[in-house]
Design a protein around this motif. Structure first.
Motif, mmCIF file in Angstrom:
data_model
loop_
_atom_site.group_PDB
_atom_site.id
_atom_site.type_symbol
_atom_site.label_atom_id
_atom_site.label_comp_id
_atom_site.label_asym_id
_atom_site.label_seq_id
_atom_site.Cartn_x
_atom_site.Cartn_y
_atom_site.Cartn_z
ATOM 1 N N VAL A 61 0.862 -1.178 0.000
ATOM 2 C CA VAL A 61 0.000 0.000 0.000
ATOM 3 C C VAL A 61 0.897 1.225 0.000
ATOM 4 C CG1 VAL A 61 -1.767 1.269 1.278
ATOM 5 C CG2 VAL A 61 -1.780 -1.230 1.306
ATOM 6 N N GLU A 62 0.619 2.150 -0.904
ATOM 7 C CA GLU A 62 1.311 3.432 -0.929
ATOM 8 C C GLU A 62 0.268 4.519 -0.721
ATOM 9 O OE1 GLU A 62 3.383 3.669 -4.662
ATOM 10 O OE2 GLU A 62 4.716 1.996 -4.155
ATOM 11 N N VAL A 63 0.605 5.499 0.104
ATOM 12 C CA VAL A 63 -0.299 6.617 0.364
ATOM 13 C C VAL A 63 0.427 7.895 -0.041
ATOM 14 C CG1 VAL A 63 -1.641 7.845 2.100
ATOM 15 C CG2 VAL A 63 -1.377 5.365 2.271
ATOM 16 N N GLU A 64 -0.197 8.659 -0.938
ATOM 17 C CA GLU A 64 0.410 9.911 -1.387
ATOM 18 C C GLU A 64 0.543 10.873 -0.214
ATOM 19 O OE1 GLU A 64 -1.679 11.523 -4.762
ATOM 20 O OE2 GLU A 64 -1.412 9.681 -5.921
ATOM 21 N N PRO A 65 1.606 11.660 -0.200
ATOM 22 C CA PRO A 65 1.858 12.541 0.942
ATOM 23 C C PRO A 65 0.932 13.752 1.064
ATOM 24 C CG PRO A 65 3.567 12.810 -0.724
ATOM 25 C CD PRO A 65 2.666 11.704 -1.186
ATOM 26 N N GLY A 66 0.395 14.246 -0.032
ATOM 27 C CA GLY A 66 -0.385 15.483 0.060
ATOM 28 C C GLY A 66 -1.828 15.304 -0.322
ATOM 29 N N GLY A 67 -2.545 16.415 -0.269
ATOM 30 C CA GLY A 67 -3.946 16.426 -0.689
ATOM 31 C C GLY A 67 -4.803 15.506 0.141
ATOM 32 N N ASP A 68 -5.606 14.684 -0.547
ATOM 33 C CA ASP A 68 -6.514 13.797 0.182
ATOM 34 C C ASP A 68 -5.876 12.445 0.484
ATOM 35 O OD1 ASP A 68 -6.483 12.671 -2.320
ATOM 36 O OD2 ASP A 68 -8.602 13.007 -2.736
ATOM 37 N N ARG A 69 -4.535 12.365 0.326
ATOM 38 C CA ARG A 69 -3.782 11.153 0.684
ATOM 39 C C ARG A 69 -4.281 9.934 -0.108
ATOM 40 N NH1 ARG A 69 -0.765 11.753 5.432
ATOM 41 N NH2 ARG A 69 0.415 10.198 4.311
ATOM 42 N N ALA A 70 -4.253 10.045 -1.425
ATOM 43 C CA ALA A 70 -4.721 8.950 -2.276
ATOM 44 C C ALA A 70 -3.950 7.664 -1.983
ATOM 45 C CB ALA A 70 -4.586 9.325 -3.743
ATOM 46 N N VAL A 71 -4.685 6.557 -1.978
ATOM 47 C CA VAL A 71 -4.127 5.238 -1.668
ATOM 48 C C VAL A 71 -3.913 4.482 -2.983
ATOM 49 C CG1 VAL A 71 -4.648 3.014 -0.577
ATOM 50 C CG2 VAL A 71 -5.252 5.163 0.582
ATOM 51 N N HIS A 72 -2.754 3.819 -3.083
ATOM 52 C CA HIS A 72 -2.468 2.985 -4.250
ATOM 53 C C HIS A 72 -2.148 1.576 -3.766
ATOM 54 C CE1 HIS A 72 -2.682 6.432 -6.835
ATOM 55 N NE2 HIS A 72 -1.946 7.075 -5.961
ATOM 56 N N LEU A 73 -2.773 0.596 -4.407
ATOM 57 C CA LEU A 73 -2.654 -0.791 -3.985
ATOM 58 C C LEU A 73 -1.947 -1.630 -5.046
ATOM 59 C CD1 LEU A 73 -6.312 -1.259 -2.701
ATOM 60 C CD2 LEU A 73 -4.295 -0.625 -1.373
ATOM 61 N N PHE A 74 -1.131 -2.554 -4.561
ATOM 62 C CA PHE A 74 -0.390 -3.450 -5.437
ATOM 63 C C PHE A 74 -0.514 -4.866 -4.876
ATOM 64 C CE2 PHE A 74 1.426 0.746 -5.363
ATOM 65 C CZ PHE A 74 1.460 1.075 -6.706
ATOM 66 N N PHE A 75 -0.810 -5.825 -5.760
ATOM 67 C CA PHE A 75 -1.027 -7.201 -5.334
ATOM 68 C C PHE A 75 -0.204 -8.163 -6.173
ATOM 69 C CE2 PHE A 75 -4.921 -4.942 -4.276
ATOM 70 C CZ PHE A 75 -5.178 -5.386 -2.987
ATOM 71 N N SER A 76 0.240 -9.228 -5.527
ATOM 72 C CA SER A 76 0.897 -10.330 -6.215
ATOM 73 C C SER A 76 0.192 -11.614 -5.805
ATOM 74 C CB SER A 76 2.381 -10.396 -5.825
ATOM 75 O OG SER A 76 2.964 -11.567 -6.350
ATOM 76 N N ALA A 77 -0.383 -12.297 -6.788
ATOM 77 C CA ALA A 77 -1.040 -13.582 -6.559
ATOM 78 C C ALA A 77 -0.816 -14.424 -7.810
ATOM 79 C CB ALA A 77 -2.532 -13.398 -6.297
ATOM 80 N N PRO A 78 -0.569 -15.717 -7.638
ATOM 81 C CA PRO A 78 -0.274 -16.556 -8.801
ATOM 82 C C PRO A 78 -1.482 -16.717 -9.731
ATOM 83 C CG PRO A 78 -0.417 -17.887 -6.805
ATOM 84 C CD PRO A 78 -0.536 -16.456 -6.383
ATOM 85 N N PRO A 79 -1.216 -16.832 -11.033
ATOM 86 C CA PRO A 79 -2.308 -17.008 -12.008
ATOM 87 C C PRO A 79 -3.164 -18.239 -11.714
ATOM 88 C CG PRO A 79 -0.213 -16.641 -13.127
ATOM 89 C CD PRO A 79 0.095 -16.772 -11.670
ATOM 90 N N GLU A 80 -2.587 -19.252 -11.086
ATOM 91 C CA GLU A 80 -3.349 -20.467 -10.794
ATOM 92 C C GLU A 80 -4.205 -20.339 -9.537
ATOM 93 O OE1 GLU A 80 0.863 -20.864 -9.289
ATOM 94 O OE2 GLU A 80 -0.021 -20.329 -11.202
ATOM 95 N N ALA A 81 -4.332 -19.112 -9.016
ATOM 96 C CA ALA A 81 -5.179 -18.841 -7.851
ATOM 97 C C ALA A 81 -6.234 -17.797 -8.226
ATOM 98 C CB ALA A 81 -4.326 -18.348 -6.689
#
Length: 146
Positions: A61-81
């Motif tokens: 999870v990354e949260v931008e430092p300014g403004g409304d603190r937008a959240v960015h999500l990153f996921f890793s999961a195998p294709p067979e799941a």
């Protein structure tokens, strides 16, 4: 239930179809999970594992430092799941880019409104709840540090 617009739209999409079609929708979403940026290439070392998921799932999870603190999500999961990837895709589609306050306000049990209880096991649903809990914890940590 008050949800960010994209997440509310997903909940509505799921509620409009029967149980069998919900599983199909989840599988379609699993194919839409974005690839990781290079900085997360080594998921096991750079991302948090969600142990409650039946398949290996890592998130960052990354949260931008300014403004409304937008959240960015990153996921890793195998294709067979595909179920796990589908849950991650719901989180990404519904929460990525949303303000931190909106992400923190998502009800912990919002996933029940998706109506997946008839399509997947309670153990798998627990994995989705754990994803949201970890996202919220990382957002809280990021916003408290600022």
């Amino acid at each position: 239930m008050s949800l960010p617009p994209q997440l509310a739209e997903l909940v509505e999409d799921f509620s409009e179809v029967g149980p069998k079609d919900r599983l199909q929708l989840l599988l379609e979403l699993s194919r839409e999970l974005p690839a990781l940026p290079e900085r997360y290439a080594d998921a096991a070392d750079t991302m948090e594992q969600v142990h409650e998921c039946q398949s290996p799932l890592f998130l960052a999870v990354e949260v931008e430092p300014g403004g409304d603190r937008a959240v960015h999500l990153f996921f890793s999961a195998p294709p067979e799941a595909p179920t796990t990837r589908g849950f991650a895709s719901i989180m990404h589609t519904g929460l990525d880019g949303e303000p931190a306050a909106e992400v923190l306000a998502v009800p912990d049990d919002f996933y029940t409104a998706l109506g997946l209880a008839q399509a997947v096991s309670p153990l798998r649903l627990r994995g989705m709840a754990a994803m949201l809990a970890r996202i919220k914890n990382q957002v809280r940590t990021a916003t408290a540090a600022a």
